[in-house]
Design a protein around this motif. Structure first.
Motif, short mmCIF file in Angstrom:
data_model
loop_
_atom_site.label_atom_id
_atom_site.label_comp_id
_atom_site.label_asym_id
_atom_site.label_seq_id
_atom_site.Cartn_x
_atom_site.Cartn_y
_atom_site.Cartn_z
N GLN A 65 0.74 -1.13 0.25
CA GLN A 65 0.00 -0.01 -0.26
C GLN A 65 0.99 1.30 0.02
OE1 GLN A 65 -3.12 -0.24 -0.87
NE2 GLN A 65 -3.49 1.82 -1.11
N GLU A 66 2.01 1.23 0.61
CA GLU A 66 2.74 2.20 0.83
C GLU A 66 3.53 2.53 -0.63
OE1 GLU A 66 5.11 3.07 4.76
OE2 GLU A 66 6.77 2.41 2.98
N ALA A 67 3.96 1.48 -1.09
CA ALA A 67 4.46 1.59 -2.40
C ALA A 67 3.70 2.43 -3.39
CB ALA A 67 5.02 0.31 -3.05
N ILE A 68 2.33 1.85 -3.59
CA ILE A 68 1.35 2.52 -4.38
C ILE A 68 1.15 3.83 -3.92
CG2 ILE A 68 -1.06 2.32 -5.00
CD1 ILE A 68 -0.88 -0.82 -4.48
N GLU A 69 0.99 4.29 -2.73
CA GLU A 69 0.84 5.62 -2.35
C GLU A 69 1.76 6.41 -3.00
OE1 GLU A 69 -0.11 5.86 1.79
OE2 GLU A 69 -2.30 4.58 1.35
N LEU A 70 3.10 6.00 -2.66
CA LEU A 70 4.32 6.65 -3.07
C LEU A 70 4.17 6.99 -4.63
CD1 LEU A 70 6.84 8.30 -2.29
CD2 LEU A 70 8.22 6.06 -2.74
N LEU A 71 3.99 6.03 -5.64
CA LEU A 71 4.16 6.19 -6.97
C LEU A 71 2.93 7.29 -7.42
CD1 LEU A 71 4.53 2.21 -8.00
CD2 LEU A 71 6.06 4.39 -8.30
N LYS A 72 1.73 7.11 -6.53
CA LYS A 72 0.61 7.82 -7.12
C LYS A 72 0.64 9.49 -6.55
CE LYS A 72 -3.17 4.45 -7.68
NZ LYS A 72 -4.22 3.99 -7.28
N LYS A 73 1.70 9.59 -5.62
CA LYS A 73 2.09 10.73 -5.10
C LYS A 73 2.63 11.61 -6.23
CE LYS A 73 4.01 12.64 -0.72
NZ LYS A 73 4.44 12.08 0.54
N TYR A 74 3.39 10.97 -6.88
CA TYR A 74 4.14 11.62 -7.93
C TYR A 74 3.39 11.55 -9.30
CZ TYR A 74 8.39 11.86 -5.17
OH TYR A 74 9.29 12.33 -4.09
#
Ligand code: MEV
Length: 438
Positions: free
Chosen positions: A29-38
């Motif tokens: 979930q953290e990885a997905i959120e980080l990718l989407k943050k950008y």
């Protein structure tokens, strides 16, 4: 775990991210959120970037900085630079300011010729191939007219095609070696399209050439591709001033400085281990502008390093001399650049960078890029031969360390104040932060 996936490119962006997150991350979930943050909140802008390449999952930021006060051939420019290394833009700006009061940079384009080759195998009598080539040569031009007509309107096109016999190196290996003028475009697509048509013409015409035997008619094209080695697409940048004018805060003794500077360049001319680092400093400036203006920095890198080895040993791209109390420092580099086509009209920040440079022609951009390289090299050598680079480098790097430790504003003020008067090293900063936080 066997992380093999079939039909990945056909998955939606969300599906791709979910697959990667599930397969590779302890906290998906953290990885997905980080990718989407950008992701960019402007959907159209994001779509544009998504479509530059295959399998885009996010954006990868690199800072876009500017180095003002570049006086080039009497005109002032602010140069956009896309680069992640902390000290590069500061060094360019410092160099620009230094030379702006000492006559500025002079830059000249020496030539703009590009190159492409059709590599092929011909099993037979090379003198027959020669006369076949001479008879057919005009057809290489006429058969590419639909590709070249627009380029010709802009003053470019195919300059020449020659046949090269390379059979002493590989049995039966020949080339069509073609030269091109591509005006304001880098020309990769134009050149490759011409070459593929040359290859077609070569094969077809050989088939009906009556002097060829059946074996000779069967020309095998291995590949048709432009060369990123462009030794005749060359630009020169130079700075020069009386030695006495070199004096400033860090240069108390200009004569000594000039002599040591020239020695530093001489070392890079004769010592490959130093030359590579020396040229890397030049590429700090070159790549940053090449990237900001949407050009192919891998092509530029490959071509420039090949040029640095043209005499059989890797050597400095820049040179320096003292003559009649005048200090002169210059470089010559091959640069195949475009200011139209490719990413230049697609990437909004590339368009902005080109507008900042007042919409340069490819030739003007060659000069700007070469100057950025020379400026960077000057800044590096000035530091190396005077204070050493670590002082300035680590001061810039301090920010990165503070960010790594997520220092708050208050801590930053205290730490910066302390390191104004103390040597910055990674461990010294870490120790200081830890003590501060105790
Ligand atoms: C660092 O990015 C570049 C330098 O190493 C170049 C040089 O040594 O000339 C400072």
């Amino acid at each position: 775990m066997n992380k093999v996936v079939a039909g990945f490119s056909k998955l939606s962006k969300e599906e791709k991210i979910n697959w990667i997150a599930k397969e590779y991350f302890t906290n998906p979930q953290e990885a997905i959120e980080l990718l989407k943050k950008y992701w960019n909140s402007d959907e159209n802008l994001q779509k544009l970037h998504d479509e530059f390449i295959e399998n885009t999952i996010s954006n990868f930021y690199i800072p876009l900085g500017v180095a003002p006060n570049f006086l080039i051939n009497g005109k002032n420019s602010t140069i956009p630079m896309a680069i992640e290394e902390s000290s590069v833009v500061a060094a360019a700006a410092k160099s620009a300011k230094f030379w702006s009061t000492r006559g500025g940079f002079k830059a000249t384009v020496i030539d703009t010729e590009k190159i492409g080759q059709v590599h092929f195998i011909f099993k037979g009598d090379s003198s027959k191939l020669n006369s076949f080539f001479n008879e057919t040569k005009v057809k290489f031009f006429t058969n590419t007219e639909n590709i070249t007509k627009n380029m010709q309107k802009r003053g470019g096109g195919i300059l020449d095609i020659i046949l090269k016999d390379k059979t002493d190196l590989i049995p039966n290996y020949f080339q069509l070696h073609a030269t091109f003028e591509t005006k304001d475009s880098m020309g990769a697509n134009f050149i490759n399209s011409c070459l593929e048509q040359f290859a077609k013409t070569l094969k077809e015409e050989a088939q009906s050439h009556e002097l060829f035997s059946e074996t000779e008619k069967d020309i095998q094209v291995v590949m048709s591709i432009l060369s990123n080695y462009v030794p005749n697409c060359l630009v020169r940048a130079e700075v020069s001033c009386p030695i006495a004018d070199l004096e400033e805060k860090h240069i108390q003794n200009p004569q000594e400085f000039a002599e040591r500077f020239v020695q530093a360049v001489q070392i890079a001319e004769i010592e490959p281990f130093r030359a590579v680092t020396h040229n890397k400093g030049i590429m700090n400036g070159v790549d940053a502008v090449v990237l900001a203006t949407g050009n192919d920095f891998r092509a530029v890198e490959a071509g420039i390093h090949a040029y640095a080895s043209r005499n059989g040993q890797y050597s400095s791209l820049s040179h320096a001399k003292i003559e009649n109390d005048i200090f002169t420092f210059w470089l010559e580099i091959p640069l195949a650049l475009g200011t139209v086509g490719g990413l230049t009209s697609l990437h909004p920040l590339v368009k902005l960078s080109l507008e900042m440079l007042e919409k340069p022609s490819a030739k003007e951009l060659m000069k700007i890029v070469a100057v950025a390289g020379l400026a960077q090299n000057f800044a590096a050598l000035r530091s190396l031969t005077t204070t050493g680079i670590q002082d300035g480098h680590m001061k810039m790097h301090l920010n990165n360390i503070l960010n790594q430790f997520e220092a708050n504003e208050e801590e930053r003020i205290v730490i910066r104040k302390h390191f104004k008067h103390h040597v910055v090293s990674h461990s010294a900063v870490v120790d200081y932060i830890e003590n501060l936080r105790k």
